[in-house]
Design an enzyme around this catalytic site. Structure first.
Site, PDB file in Angstrom:
ATOM      1  N   ASP A  89       0.837  -1.203   0.000  1.00  0.00           N
ATOM      2  CA  ASP A  89       0.000   0.000   0.000  1.00  0.00           C
ATOM      3  C   ASP A  89       0.870   1.252   0.000  1.00  0.00           C
ATOM      4  OD1 ASP A  89       0.864  -0.661   2.630  1.00  0.00           O
ATOM      5  OD2 ASP A  89      -0.760   0.471   3.546  1.00  0.00           O
ATOM      6  N   GLU A 153       0.239  -1.363   5.698  1.00  0.00           N
ATOM      7  CA  GLU A 153       1.311  -0.831   6.554  1.00  0.00           C
ATOM      8  C   GLU A 153       1.094   0.639   6.848  1.00  0.00           C
ATOM      9  OE1 GLU A 153       5.038   0.925   7.922  1.00  0.00           O
ATOM     10  OE2 GLU A 153       3.972   1.454   6.096  1.00  0.00           O
TER      11      GLU A 153
HETATM   12 ZN   LIG Z   1       6.785   2.470   3.982  1.00  0.00          ZN
END
Ligand SMILES: [Zn+2]
Length: 444
Positions: A89, A153
């Site tokens: 992401d 993340e």
């Molecule tokens: Zn990163």
């Protein structure tokens, strides 16, 4: 020596550029609150692993929030496994602010442009290119290598590394160390000096919610129990608090390396070390350590009231706090003191601080891999001011290092590109990264 001469093949050097560009074109913007879809990027990676004979496992806690895990068996079954992880992401990007469209993945004049070019589709692509070149050349690493391409993340990690650590620990069996983002990029504090900071620790996350209570009433009356005033006083104390210096082993090692490099005659192990004086002498290089010699606490959100002539009975603020390893109790006690008698506080979100040894064989090999391909570069350990997926994987006993090698030209400021506008990475930097990773992962 013969096997060392054999680096990544030319296909790997081509593929890393194609993969970086194509992954950027798959928009995996993570807006938080579950608003993200990594699946197309995960499938992209999984297909290319499978084509190289590396069997991928796709894992989702939430439909569309896909993680990919794969294991490459090493030649030494007694060796511990190594985790190599990267998130799929990216943070949002506003096309109006960019020179090229952030999801174009355009390759122009030897530079790949787009969101994720350094954080961290570059590393995802480099790892993919390296392991595929091994498959073509019949190369196997010594240690088992577990690859993890994660979702989420950039928000809570609940659909990504947190989910993997909670529910799929067996996939990471035997992993003792991990490498991932935010380290081994070149940093040029002054002309002629190239540093490669390798991350060996992360500050912890301590996001706080403050609630002030008071007496509600008319805005025109005397009110000595105003919740807004009470909150504002607490927020001002927290925001301007001078946190004391707390040196961790990693930060001390960083100061020692930098002091030696700049020929500053100072004993970094002295209990009387004046850290701010030393930082002042380091010039721009101080930026590597200055954010991590202390805890920090920044007020970021305020919420109170609904009408100008009404004093509310309650006011709320949020604080972004960060803690060095071993300072958690001190942090909490300080907050008790700074908030005062009228403001309650609680942890809204909390993540542990990490520290990885810098006198370890792993750190030595990471250092050697970088210095092999840039003999004039100086490796310096550092602690990340924020956090990564390594925090989640640490719950599985995996010691994380920030290592996604890039040799950037001096005019490109890695720190500004990270989550910044016009994020981009030179093709040469990707090639450097592939060579360093190929060498390190083979020797690990
Ligand atoms: Zn990163």
């Amino acid at each position: 020596m013969a096997e060392e001469v054999r680096g990544p093949d030319t296909t790997a050097l081509d593929e890393v550029v194609t993969f970086t560009s194509e992954l950027i074109r798959i928009d995996t913007t993570n807006r938080g609150g579950g608003d993200c879809r990594e699946r197309p990027a995960a499938e992209y990676v999984a297909e290319r692993l499978a084509a190289a004979g590396i069997e991928p496992t796709l894992l989702e806690r939430t439909p569309g929030r896909t993680n990919v895990v794969a294991r490459i068996p090493g030649t030494d079954p007694s060796a511990e496994a190594l985790l190599v992880h990267g998130h799929l992401d990216v943070v949002p990007a506003d096309p109006a602010e960019w020179t090229t469209h952030p999801f174009s993945g355009e390759v122009r004049d030897g530079v790949v442009w787009g969101r994720g070019a350094v954080d961290m589709k570059n590393m995802d692509a480099m790892v993919l290119a390296v392991v595929r070149s091994w498959a073509r050349q019949g190369i196997r690493p010594r240690r088992d290598i577990v690859l993890a391409y994660t979702a989420d993340e950039e928000a809570s990690a609940e659909d990504g590394s947190g989910f993997l650590a909670d529910r799929h620990a067996a996939l990471f069996e035997g992993c003792t160390e991990g490498i991932s983002e935010s380290g081994a990029f070149s940093f040029h504090p002054q002309p002629g000096t190239t540093l490669y900071p390798i991350a060996a620790g992360e500050r912890g996350t301590a996001w706080l919610k403050l609630t002030a209570h008071g007496r509600a009433g008319h805005g025109s009356k005397v009110n000595t129990a105003n919740a807004v005033t009470r909150l504002a006083e607490a927020v001002a104390r927290i925001g301007s608090h001078a946190w004391p210096v707390r040196l961790t082993a990693t930060v001390r090692a960083a100061l020692a390396e930098l002091a030696a490099l700049y020929a500053i005659d100072i004993d970094v192990h002295s209990p009387h070390l004046d850290v701010d004086l030393l930082l002042g002498k380091l010039g721009p290089a101080a930026a590597l350590v200055a954010p991590t010699v202390r805890n920090s606490s920044n007020p970021t959100m305020l919420d109170a009231g609904y009408k100008v002539n009404v004093i509310p009975g309650q006011a709320v603020a949020h604080i972004d706090g960060r803690t060095l390893p071993g300072t958690e109790e001190e942090f909490a006690a300080t907050m008790d003191e700074l908030t005062g008698p009228y403001v309650e506080w609680e942890f809204h979100h909390r993540e542990v601080a990490l520290e990885a040894p810098v006198d370890s064989p792993t750190f030595a090999k990471l250092r050697a891999a970088v210095e092999r391909f840039d003999p004039d570069g100086h490796v310096v350990p550092f602690t990340m001011s924020g956090g990564t997926d390594a925090k989640q994987f640490s719950r599985l006993g995996i010691t994380g290092y920030g290592f996604s090698p890039l040799r950037l030209p001096p005019e490109l400021d890695y720190g500004a590109l990270f989550h910044g506008v016009d994020e981009r990475v030179p093709v040469d930097a990707l090639h450097f990264g592939v060579r360093v990773l190929d060498h390190y992962l083979k020797s690990a």
